[in-house]
Structure formats: structure tokens, C-alpha cells
Design an enzyme around this catalytic site. Structure first.
Site, PDB file in Angstrom:
ATOM      1  N   ASP A  36      12.802 -13.672 -16.708  1.00 17.58           N
ATOM      2  CA  ASP A  36      11.631 -13.497 -17.559  1.00 17.58           C
ATOM      3  C   ASP A  36      10.368 -13.265 -16.732  1.00 17.58           C
ATOM      4  OD1 ASP A  36      10.297 -13.798 -20.239  1.00 17.58           O
ATOM      5  OD2 ASP A  36       9.364 -15.508 -19.228  1.00 17.58           O
TER       6      ASP A  36
ATOM      7  N   GLU B  51      12.917  -8.475 -16.445  1.00 20.10           N
ATOM      8  CA  GLU B  51      11.935  -8.044 -17.437  1.00 20.10           C
ATOM      9  C   GLU B  51      10.680  -7.657 -16.643  1.00 20.10           C
ATOM     10  OE1 GLU B  51       9.298  -9.569 -21.242  1.00 20.10           O
ATOM     11  OE2 GLU B  51       9.708 -10.851 -19.528  1.00 20.10           O
TER      12      GLU B  51
END
Length: 751
Positions: free
Chosen positions: A407, A460
Site C-alpha cells: 500500500d 500501489e
């Protein structure tokens, strides 16, 4: 020997009684006096009397209370220096024998101490945290925590009335780790660490390496046995490969589905319901929003406090592992959203852990994330890098996760991320790149890649940072970051903004769809339609589509066809597969009642068929990351908002993808094809079974008529707001059976 000669000095006694003694092993336990006899000291608040006994129960001697304190001392001449002993404690209402935690030698092996100090221990979780075990034939739990600047650390819990005086720990100065073996403590006992910081303030902290934690709002750690390792799997390695068909179903476990009374489903219930559903839908992988323990439900797990503890919301760690085992048995991979970029500032967490900025940067220009009000890890500290990198390996090695979706990588790569001028500190070269975070990501990917070759990592990452999915150099000091995949955020933004336009305006924005092919093979991409796109006022995916009800669903179906045809692995958030109307709400189950409506059931069937077609035709996945797997047939027809392209397999077979993003059908449209033969539809998003008009093409025999740079062509019908996929069947002639098929509605993908 008199009692006075074995008493400790008043100042040290005062420190013991106020939980300020940093060297408890220098006082407590067994020591030898000048004559070589054993002296035993034990700090036992609330005890009435204490004696020393052999493990067999044989009495060896009584201990006397020093002054009016809780310290009991005494000479025990009959106790040899190498003999085990126990303490018989009279608590006033009962008497019990227990082993003295201060009679045990240091616990962590010298080599492990060295590696912990160096920050290169691949598996620090094997030593840090709480480990129930037999130690010198005594059952108990080995505790260890890194707090190098602390003046004193005690383990506290239900087993000692949360009293910091009872179990102060030994400091291993070489690595800054405090350790203690506490007899009789076992699985299920709750605990924390009471840490007297260098600033003189005592803080009660959860264990950073806890393998289990209490349910919020409780914040204690729970003693949990480390799960055994999962064997490396060649089968999973093949399923996770760059040339494998990968279609990921992103799931928030707390809101995918709920029980009739509104409670969360357990890991076991999810295994019974979610896994068969995902398999039936043709998805190859589940991606779980973070299952690290987190205090605030509304963070969806993206603000974890217990990075090593699976959230107790759905069950025990063993239950999560069983869920993953059942997924693998069904042929389904499991990925985890992993959050190494930041952590919350909750008092029981990592913040200011030992009275210093231990895990985070001290300067808020480096250590505070303004967007999320969280703290940023100090990636330049070797022990912090080790804590994080080993955590990634832990989820793969101990739970069998197929990989990590990392993330907020963009926020890690740049020191000025979401910061104004003057709010950030340049790197040592004066630049904006976070060199320490880059080094950490390379080392983490190298560790996962070398220790667990079957696993994958995905970033990401929303910027143009180069070489995200390329390997680093041999010394990890240059080259790529080492991820296997990167989320294609540019494709997502361009395609969704295009689809939100009224079709009449799309011809002016044709580049939004074809631009992604300018860079599609610069990285190994995943095409993500994630939870972030259907929350916080962004509307649901079907809610983004323009037009009346029919056009909205046709637009969505056409978009899915385009997405599954486009190079790159696929990712779809739960609920999008059946066109949920409302935005995602993490506090409620998906609107499964939608499936009673034909248009929603049609979208679900389309996604299922797209997944099965993706798996069946190697042209749609085998060369996802290779430019040889793609060729344009037509990309310049902006006036009609038409796209046509070819996906190629290594064996030369093809799937042709034709997209019409206007509600105008096109009859007798010529399409160049790469080979002669019979071409037929394997997907038509306008099929009636999906909710379309039913406009379709019979099997089409190509003509030796050059078009669009190809030697052969076909003449076809392009339905309105639809994507059509064609495959070649060179050995099939048009016979009566195929003629009859023309008159039938399509029954789904023709595999």
C-alpha cells in the site's frame, strides 16, 4: 550468614519497589555469597511468606522479607549453584509452588543477537514477541521486545495483576532487546510491555511482534504460538507467474457478506461461502484488504497497530491459515494488502515506543503523514527495515499468502509527497527521493523473492517512478525496486474518466483509452478497479456510467470487456462484479439482493464468463507484460469511439477485441484479421444473457482482402455500447449446425 549481609542497599530496593530497576537479574534470583553459598531473592508483592523448594517439593529454606518491602531474601546453603528450584509462595488465601523466572540463563542465541543488532535477521519474529514453550523442562512463555533506550521494561498481564514490579526483563545490550522467560504463562494469556522510557515516563505498549491481539476496544496482546512454516509450492509459483491468467477479487472481509443478525462472518464461514463464490466466478486470486490488527474499523485495516497479528474480528490466526489452505485446495490464490508506509499514533502502539522516536522519524517533516494523521517509519534504521521486511516474509511463510500488495508506495518513494515547500527535508543529495525507503523496498522484495520464490509483490504506485517492476542490482544499491507487478493507476484514471463521459463527447477524448498502450509494457501492470474507486463520494462503478438505465449497464459491460481484453492482470473490487448501485459501505454487507434483477445478474454472468475466457485463451494472458502480445487493428476512429486490437499468444493464436463506446451499432464493418479461417465470438457484452440487445455475429469466414495492415479481413456487426471478442477456428466449416447457431441467442462464451 545473617539476613543483613544478604539484603540489598536501600536505593536499589527503592528502585525495585517502584519498578525502576533496569538490571533485575543483578538482584533477583539465585546469587552466590562470598562463601559460595546460594542466596535467593524474590520480589513478590502481596505475598505473606516465601520458601525455596526443590522441583520435587522438598523444602530447602525460608526467605525473609527485607524491611517492610515485598522483597524476600535468604541464604539457602543446601541449594547447589547448578540446581533447579522453585518458590513456594503463601498468598494468604492459598499456597502455590512456581518456578522463579530469574533463575534462567539468557534466552536468545549469540548468532541471533548479532543478526538482530545488525538488522539482517530474516526471521526476527522467531525470537521477538511472545513464544510459549518448554524451557529447561518448565512450561512457560519466552518474551522479548526491542526497546534500546528504555531504562526498564517489564512484561505485565493477567498472570501478574498487570504489576510492572513482578516481571522486569533482562536487557541484551548488544541488540537493545529485553527478554524474560515467565513460567506457567501460556497460549491465551494477555499481556503488554510496561516501558520506562529514557524520558522517565512509563508507557504501556502492545507487543509489536504479537501474533494475536485482543478485540478492539481492548488493546492487549495475546500469547499465541508461532504457526509452523508453509512449504514452498511449485503449483502456486506457476499460478502467480507473469504469464499466468490472473484475475483478482479484492475483498473487505467485514462487509463482503454478513450473517442474518448482522455480525461479521468468521474465517471459517468465509471459507465456506467466499471461496466457492470466487472460484465459481472464475477469479484466480483473492486480495484481502489488510487483516493486520487495527483499532479503528473505519480505517479498513490501513492503520495497523499489530502488524504481525491477524485481526481477531474474524477468528484466531489458525482460522485464517485454514482459510488460505482451503483457498489453495480450491485452486484460488490469496494476496494480502500490506501496509509498511505508516502507522497510527495510538498510545498502545509503536509511537514513541521507548521514550524516543524508535520506529518513526523524530522530525515531523519526515515522520508525520499529513494526509492520514499517521506516523512514518524510519526506513533508515536497520532494525525498523528488518521489522518490516521480515513481516512481509512472515505472512507468506507462516500463513501461505501468495503475495503482498504493498500500500501507498508512492508516499514512501518521495520525501515531498503531499507536502508543500518547506514542509519536507531533502535527501543527502538534495533531491526529493526517499533513498532509505527505496533501499527498504529493494531489500524487502529481494528477501521475499529469494526466500519464497512462489510469491509475488505488487506496488500501489501512482507516479512515473522508473523500474518499479524491474530487479535491483546484485548489491541492491541500484536498478529497479524488484516488484513483480505495479498497479496501473494511469489506466484506471483515464478509463474511468472516459467512461463517465456522455458518449456524444467521447470522440474528443479518444486518447484516454489508447494512451495506456504507449507505456503498457514499461512495467508489469495490474489493471485495478479497487475499493478506492467506489467510496468517499466517487460513486459506485455503475453509478459513474452515463445515460438511462439500459445505457448505464451497457457502458459497464463494454468497459469490462475492454478491461479484460487490455494487457495487464485484472483486479475488481467486490460488488463491482454485479454492478452494486450504492457506494461501498464497510459497515454493511454488499447488496446481494441486486441479483434478483436481470440486469445485475447479467453483469455478474459477464464477469464470470470474462474470467473463464481469460483463463481459456492464452492470448489474453500469456504475454500480458510483453509488447509481442499486443497489436492495434484500429485506434484512430475517434469519431465513432471505436477501438480494435489483437492479443497474441506465444503459439501465434489470437483473440481480437473490438470496442464500441457509442450507442450506435455498426453494420457490415470491415476488420483486418491476422490469419485466414473462421472467426467467431467468444464474448459479446451485448448478448441477451448479459442484458444486451442480442445483436451478434454468426461465425465469419475471412476473405483474402487486405485491411488495416492485414492480408485478410472479415465483415462484422459491432453492437452498441459493447465489446466483442473474436477467436479463430481454422478447421471449422460453416455447416448446418453453425447456420442454426446464427438464429440462436448467444448462450455465453464459446470455449
Amino acid at each position: 550468614m545473617s539476613v543483613a549481609s544478604i539484603d540489598i542497599e536501600p536505593q536499589r530496593l527503592e528502585r525495585l519497589m517502584h519498578a525502576q530497576e533496569g538490571d533485575p537479574f543483578g538482584v533477583l534470583g539465585r546469587h552466590l555469597d562470598a562463601q559460595g553459598q546460594s542466596v535467593v531473592r524474590a520480589l513478590l508483592p502481596q505475598a505473606v511468606a516465601v520458601a525455596v523448594v526443590r522441583p520435587s517439593g522438598e523444602w530447602l529454606g525460608d526467605l525473609q522479607r527485607q524491611s517492610h518491602s515485598a522483597l524476600f531474601v535468604g541464604a539457602v546453603p543446601a541449594l547447589a549453584a547448578d540446581q533447579a528450584y522453585r518458590l513456594r509462595v503463601n498468598w494468604g488465601h492459598h499456597v502455590e509452588d512456581h518456578d522463579d523466572p530469574y533463575r534462567f540463563d539468557p534466552l536468545i542465541a549469540d548468532m541471533d543477537v548479532w543478526l538482530l543488532a545488525e538488522g539482517t535477521h530474516h526471521r526476527p519474529y522467531e525470537w521477538l514477541g511472545a513464544h510459549p514453550q518448554m524451557h529447561q523442562n518448565v512450561p512457560g512463555t519466552r518474551f522479548a521486545v526491542w526497546a534500546p533506550s528504555a531504562k526498564r521494561v517489564s512484561v505485565i498481564g493477567s498472570f501478574n495483576q498487570w504489576d510492572a514490579r513482578r516481571h522486569p526483563m533482562r536487557l541484551r545490550h548488544e541488540c537493545g532487546v529485553w527478554e524474560l522467560f515467565v513460567p506457567q504463562v501460556g497460549e491465551g494469556d494477555v499481556y503488554k510491555f510496561d516501558i520506562l522510557g529514557v524520558d522517565g515516563v512509563s508507557r504501556v505498549k502492545a507487543d509489536p511482534f504479537a501474533f494475536r491481539a485482543e478485540m478492539r476496544p481492548q488493546t492487549a496482546s495475546v500469547v499465541q504460538r508461532l504457526l509452523p512454516g508453509v512449504a514452498i509450492s511449485d503449483e502456486r509459483r506457476q499460478a502467480n507467474a507473469l504469464d499466468a491468467p490472473i484475475s483478482i477479487y479484492e475483498v473487505h472481509l467485514g462487509s463482503w457478506r454478513r450473517s442474518a443478525d448482522g455480525r461479521w462472518l468468521s474465517y471459517a464461514e468465509l471459507a465456506e461461502q467466499l471461496i466457492p463464490y470466487a472460484v465459481d466466478m472464475g477469479f484466480t486470486h483473492l486480495e484481502l484488504l489488510p487483516v493486520h490488527e487495527h483499532p479503528f474499523d473505519g480505517s479498513w485495516g490501513y492503520q495497523p497497530v499489530g502488524l504481525y497479528a491477524p485481526t481477531s474480528r474474524f477468528g484466531r490466526p489458525e482460522d485464517l491459515r485454514a482459510f488460505i489452505e482451503k483457498a489453495h485446495a480450491a485452486g484460488l490464490g490469496v494476496l494480502i494488502d500490506w501496509v509498511p508506509a505508516h502507522f497510527p499514533s495510538d498510545a498502545h502502539g509503536l509511537a514513541n515506543f521507548d521514550g524516543t522516536a524508535l520506529y518513526e522519524h523524530a522530525d515531523p517533516k519526515e515522520g508525520f503523514h499529513q494526509d492520514w494523521n499517521t506516523l512514518i517509519y524510519n526506513f533508515g534504521r536497520t532494525e525498523v527495515r528488518n521489522f518490516l521486511a521480515a513481516n512481509g516474509l512472515y505472512w507468506i511463510e507462516r500463513f501461505g499468502m501468495d503475495g503482498l500488495r504493498v500500500d501507498a508506495v508512492a508516499s514512501m518513494l518521495y520525501r515531498d509527497y503531499s507536502r508543500k515547500h518547506g514542509e519536507w527535508i531533502p535527501n543527502r543529495h538534495g533531491g526529493r527521493e526517499n533513498l532509505e525507503a527505496i533501499d527498504f523496498l529493494r531489500r524487502m522484495n529481494h528477501l521475499v523473492g529469494t526466500e519464497r520464490p512462489e510469491a509475488i509483490t505488487s506496488a500501489e504506485e501512482s507516479t512515473s517512478f522508473p523500474l518499479v517492476t524491474r530487479p535491483p542490482s546484485a548489491d541492491l544499491n541500484s536498478g529497479g525496486l524488484g516488484f513483480h507487478f505495479k498497479w496501473n493507476m494511469g489506466w484506471m484514471n483515464d478509463s474511468l474518466s472516459y467512461m463517465a463521459l456522455d458518449p456524444i463527447y467521447r470522440k474528443h477524448h479518444h486518447d484516454r483509452l489508447r494512451f495506456s498502450l504507449m507505456y503498457a509494457f514499461s512495467e508489469n501492470f495490474v489493471l485495478p478497479i479497487s475499493h478506492d474507486e467506489v467510496v468517499h463520494g466517487k460513486r459506485s462503478l455503475i453509478g459513474k456510467m452515463p445515460g438511462d438505465a439500459w445505457q448505464r449497464f451497457a457502458n459497464l459491460r463494454a468497459f469490462y470487456g475492454y478491461m479484460w481484453g487490455h494487457p495487464g492482470k485484472k483486479l475488481l473490487f467486490m460488488g463491482c462484479e454485479f454492478a452494486q448501485e450504492r457506494e461501498w459501505n464497510a459497515d454493511a454487507a454488499l447488496d446481494w439482493g441486486h441479483l434478483d434483477q436481470p440486469e445485475h445478474a447479467g453483469v455478474q454472468r459477464l464477469v464470470r464468463d470474462l474470467n473463464h475466457v481469460l483463463h481459456h485463451y492464452s492470448a489474453l494472458h500469456e504475454q500480458d507484460v510483453d509488447a509481442a502480445g499486443f497489436a492495434w487493428l484500429s485506434h484512430e476512429d475517434a469519431d465513432h469511439s471505436l477501438l480494435a486490437f489483437e492479443r497474441r499468444a506465444r503459439d501465434g493464436s489470437s483473440v481480437l477485441v473490438i470496442c464500441n463506446f457509442t450507442p450506435v451499432p455498426h453494420q457490415h464493418w470491415q476488420l483486418g484479421v491476422p490469419q485466414s479461417g473462421l472467426w467467431r465470438e467468444c464474448i459479446n457484452t451485448d448478448a441477451r444473457i448479459y442484458g444486451g440487445t442480442g445483436m451478434h455475429n454468426p461465425p465469419m469466414l475471412s476473405y483474402a482482402e487486405g485491411h488495416q495492415g492485414r492480408d485478410h479481413s472479415i465483415w462484422m456487426t459491432i453492437p452498441p455500447l459493447a465489446t466483442v471478442m473474436l477467436v479463430r477456428e481454422p478447421d471449422v466449416e460453416i455447416d448446418a449446425e453453425h447456420e442454426a447457431e446464427i438464429d440462436r441467442d448467444m448462450k455465453g462464451p464459446l470455449l
